[in-house]
Motif scaffolding. Structure first.
Motif, PDB file in Angstrom:
ATOM      1  N   TYR A   8     111.443   2.181  -6.835  1.00  6.42           N
ATOM      2  CA  TYR A   8     110.410   2.778  -7.695  1.00  6.42           C
ATOM      3  C   TYR A   8     109.253   1.803  -7.920  1.00  6.42           C
ATOM      4  O   TYR A   8     108.089   2.213  -8.004  1.00  6.42           O
ATOM      5  N   TYR A   9     109.565   0.502  -7.968  1.00  5.27           N
ATOM      6  CA  TYR A   9     108.505  -0.517  -8.120  1.00  5.27           C
ATOM      7  C   TYR A   9     107.615  -0.501  -6.870  1.00  5.27           C
ATOM      8  O   TYR A   9     106.372  -0.535  -6.970  1.00  5.27           O
ATOM      9  N   THR A  68      99.662  -5.364  -1.390  1.00  5.76           N
ATOM     10  CA  THR A  68      99.212  -4.785  -2.663  1.00  5.76           C
ATOM     11  C   THR A  68      98.600  -5.813  -3.612  1.00  5.76           C
ATOM     12  O   THR A  68      98.090  -5.442  -4.665  1.00  5.76           O
ATOM     13  N   ASP A 122     101.261   3.023  -4.169  1.00  2.09           N
ATOM     14  CA  ASP A 122     100.707   4.343  -4.503  1.00  2.09           C
ATOM     15  C   ASP A 122      99.319   4.524  -3.867  1.00  2.09           C
ATOM     16  O   ASP A 122      98.443   3.665  -4.011  1.00  2.09           O
ATOM     17  N   GLU A 143     107.244   1.986  -4.764  1.00  2.96           N
ATOM     18  CA  GLU A 143     106.537   3.271  -4.715  1.00  2.96           C
ATOM     19  C   GLU A 143     105.271   3.215  -5.557  1.00  2.96           C
ATOM     20  O   GLU A 143     104.198   3.685  -5.139  1.00  2.96           O
ATOM     21  N   GLN A 144     105.382   2.588  -6.729  1.00  4.66           N
ATOM     22  CA  GLN A 144     104.219   2.464  -7.615  1.00  4.66           C
ATOM     23  C   GLN A 144     103.191   1.500  -7.024  1.00  4.66           C
ATOM     24  O   GLN A 144     101.984   1.759  -7.049  1.00  4.66           O
TER      25      GLN A 144
END
Length: 703
Positions: free
Chosen positions: A28-29, A78, A35, A31-32
């Motif tokens: 989830y980290y 990122t 994004d 994925e964020q």
């Protein structure tokens, strides 16, 4: 591509619920963090790290490796710093991610240098935690599987890098399934038409072979049943790239390669392997020299199996591999087959982990000695050769070396000092050349001498990265030492012409001059002089009278050359000077001093320039052998070369090179390069040649 829920369900079969939740949190980290980012194929970017983690889960990797797989592009793509990952997921996971991430500052580098720097960084991270390379291999494998979305030129570049570096690393770590897939995917990207043609040909051949494969498999099954031996028999398919490489490298046709039938027999324990071997040898006759016991002597990557080749029905060759279930897992997954982190055995003394760590330790040694990243990666590629030979030391220890290794490679594998002081070798107790390629099973003994040093010619035949890097490193040190000695002699010679000496220069003034030339110490300045990069007489004038006197100094006699100066003095090939000839020295930038005849046309313009040429003389005692080129005109006769060779040999000289040209039907002109000690020795050789019947003229060739 499975969803995160399906993936979590899969890993829950071998990981604790808390560990599964940590992997979910990492997903989830990521994925964020990713994004809004998409892959070339148009999918959300997070599908890539999930796919990488999925590949690792097939190997039953631990939760930290799976978390690192989820996060492996976060630092690079990122802008999230390593510190943030440390705070969120702990130092171990952050270190793994950092090890896989590429270097970011490559503005002034070529692509080759960037690739080399990246691999250097990854090698250091691998030494700290070997899971780095497994995450990287899984990352590269998914990228190769989805390569079709890339532009053509980038596709070829990534495929070449995979074939040159990542496939051999997978093979070195025993991960055969990953290695084979890398090679086939790389082959498809590099040569799509060739790959497709071989794929179709294999598919067609498989259909034609089905009947004979069935018969062989049936006879092998009956044989094992009759002997009461348990075993699973399966046909073994060669992957496309290995077929292509055999066709290209061994100059074989496709039909020749496909005429060999390959089978694998998987049994319960090691003892059964040898009993099955005896059974199949009684069924079909073995081909002599084709049996290999990789169980007693495993390959460097931990691979174990018995290999034999048999004459089957109608003389068809049958290749058979016999191994245990554990060995089968090991052959396919290598280092990932028995993941030590699962059982907490961090440092098992045996097995693939120990071998992998040993290999990585060797990689780091190469890194420390290499002159730059490109030299390092060149040596690592050499070191990744998959084929090994197994050599015994005189005390019975087994050394694993790449195929084609020589006694010098063996010496450096034993110890750096043994290699550096090596002068000769005995192979199976007999003296042999250092350049002779070694064969498996030989016993090699190295003869050393305390004063011996590496020979530059060794670089022409050594194959291991360690030997090549260590020789280059030693030669650089030797070259520096010799350059400093020659530089000191040249500077003292120039100072003597000014009625001074290096010891008479005050330390304060010497320090000032070194500062002007931006040299930290005197040896650096002397090395520059010895290499011909700075002129001794200019430095001498600066040391004695601040460089204001522009007149050339009065010469106080030539510098004496003994012939033992080593790497920083060479002899010109244009005029081939020998002891006794009048000579001058030409200072060539980076090469040191090149000795020419003082009548050589090639330095006519430089002869009166003291910053380029200095007068020399031969010392009273000169060591070494010197080549001279002779031109012999004589009547053509039977056994001419043998007559000339006999005459030269009778004068205690050697012929280094010989060439002949027939001028007409009766006269021949022979060019000889003869190795002599000095002019007196040369005169003796010429006298012997003149005694031969039919010799009309002998001329020494020089520029």
């Amino acid at each position: 591509m499975p969803s995160i829920d399906a993936f979590a369900d899969r890993i829950s079969r071998y990981l604790d619920p808390d560990q599964v939740n940590l992997v979910r949190r990492a997903y989830y980290y990521a994925e964020q963090a990713h994004d809004g980012q998409r892959r070339r194929s148009g999918e959300p970017y997070v599908t890539h790290p999930l796919a990488v983690a999925n590949i690792l889960s097939e190997m039953h990797m631990d939760h930290q490796s799976l978390m690192a797989a989820m996060l492996h592009d976060v630092i690079e793509d990122t802008g999230i710093p390593k510190e943030a990952l440390t705070a969120q997921f702990g130092e171990t996971v952050a270190e793994l991610v950092d090890g896989v991430s590429k270097l970011t500052q490559m503005d002034s580098q070529t692509k080759a240098e960037a690739q080399a720097e990246n691999f250097q960084k990854m090698a250091m991270a691998m030494a700290r935690d070997i899971r780095v390379i497994l995450v990287k291999l899984a990352d590269r494998l998914h990228n190769m599987r989805t390569l079709d979305a890339m532009p053509h030129d980038k596709r070829r570049r990534i495929a070449r890098e995979t074939l040159e570096i990542y496939a051999p690393i997978a093979n070195r770590l025993g991960m055969h399934a990953t290695f084979a897939e890398f090679e086939d995917l790389g082959f498809k990207a590099m040569h799509p038409m060739r790959s497709e043609r071989i794929r179709r040909a294999v598919k067609m051949a498989r259909g034609n072979r089905r009947e004979i494969v069935g018969k062989i498999q049936e006879s092998l099954s009956h044989c094992l049943s009759r002997e009461g031996l348990p075993g699973e028999i399966s046909g073994r398919e060669k992957h496309l790239y290995s077929i292509y490489e055999k066709m290209r490298g061994k100059k074989r046709s496709f039909s020749e390669i496909m005429d060999v039938y390959a089978f694998r027999i998987v049994v319960d324990k090691v003892d059964t392997c040898y009993r099955v071997l005896g059974a199949v040898h009684s069924l079909y006759k073995p081909i002599p020299g084709r049996f290999k016991d990789y169980i007693a002597i495993p390959k460097a990557n931990g691979y174990q199996s018995l290999h034999t080749t048999l004459f089957g029905m109608h003389g068809v060759p049958i290749e058979i591999q016999i191994r245990t279930r554990e060995m089968e897992e090991m052959a396919n997954h290598g280092i990932a087959a028995h993941w030590l982190y699962k059982s907490g055995e961090e440092d098992s003394p045996r097995g693939t982990h120990a071998r992998a760590r040993q290999w990585i330790k060797g990689v780091l040694e190469l890194q420390q000695r290499a002159g730059n990243s490109l030299e390092f990666i060149e040596n690592v590629k050499i070191d990744l050769f998959p084929d090994e030979v197994y050599i015994f030391t005189p005390k019975g220890r087994i050394m694993e070396l790449p195929k084609g290794s020589t006694a010098v490679d063996f010496a450096y594998a034993v110890h750096t000092d043994v290699g550096n002081h090596c002068i000769a070798c005995r192979i199976n107790r007999r003296l042999a050349p250092l350049s002779q390629p070694l064969q498996s099973g030989q016993t090699v003994e190295i003869v050393t001498a305390p004063t011996a040093r590496p020979n530059p010619s060794w670089l022409n035949f050594v194959v291991t990265g360690k030997a090549r890097t260590t020789i280059r490193h030693a030669l650089k040190q030797q070259r520096r030492s010799e350059s400093v000695q020659l530089g000191e002699r040249l500077l003292n010679k120039a100072l003597a012409d000014l009625d001074s000496h290096l010891e008479q220069i005050s330390p304060a003034h010497l320090e000032q001059v070194l500062g002007e030339y931006q040299m930290p110490q005197l040896d650096d300045l002397l090395e520059e002089i010895g290499l011909g990069n700075r002129m001794a007489y200019v430095i001498a004038r600066r040391l004695v009278n601040d460089g204001h006197d522009e007149d050339h100094p009065e010469q106080h006699g030539p510098l004496a050359i003994s012939g033992t100066e080593g790497l920083v003095i060479s002899y010109a090939k244009c005029c081939t000077p020998i002891p006794g000839d009048p000579i001058v020295g030409h200072l060539s930038a980076g090469r040191g001093m090149v000795i020419h005849l003082d009548t050589c046309r090639n330095i006519a313009e430089l002869r009166d320039s003291p910053d380029k040429c200095i007068p020399l003389t031969w010392a009273k005692e000169v060591a070494g052998e010197f080549n001279v080129e002779l031109r012999v005109e004589l009547e053509h006769q039977r056994g001419l070369i043998a007559l000339l060779a006999g005459a030269v040999s009778s004068a205690d000289a050697n012929i280094e090179k010989i060439g002949m040209d027939e001028r007409d039907g009766r006269t021949s002109v022979v060019q000889l390069i003869v190795s002599v000690d000095d002019r007196v020795h040369l005169a003796r050789v010429i006298r012997r040649l003149r005694t031969l019947s039919g010799v009309q003229r002998i001329t020494r060739l020089r520029a």
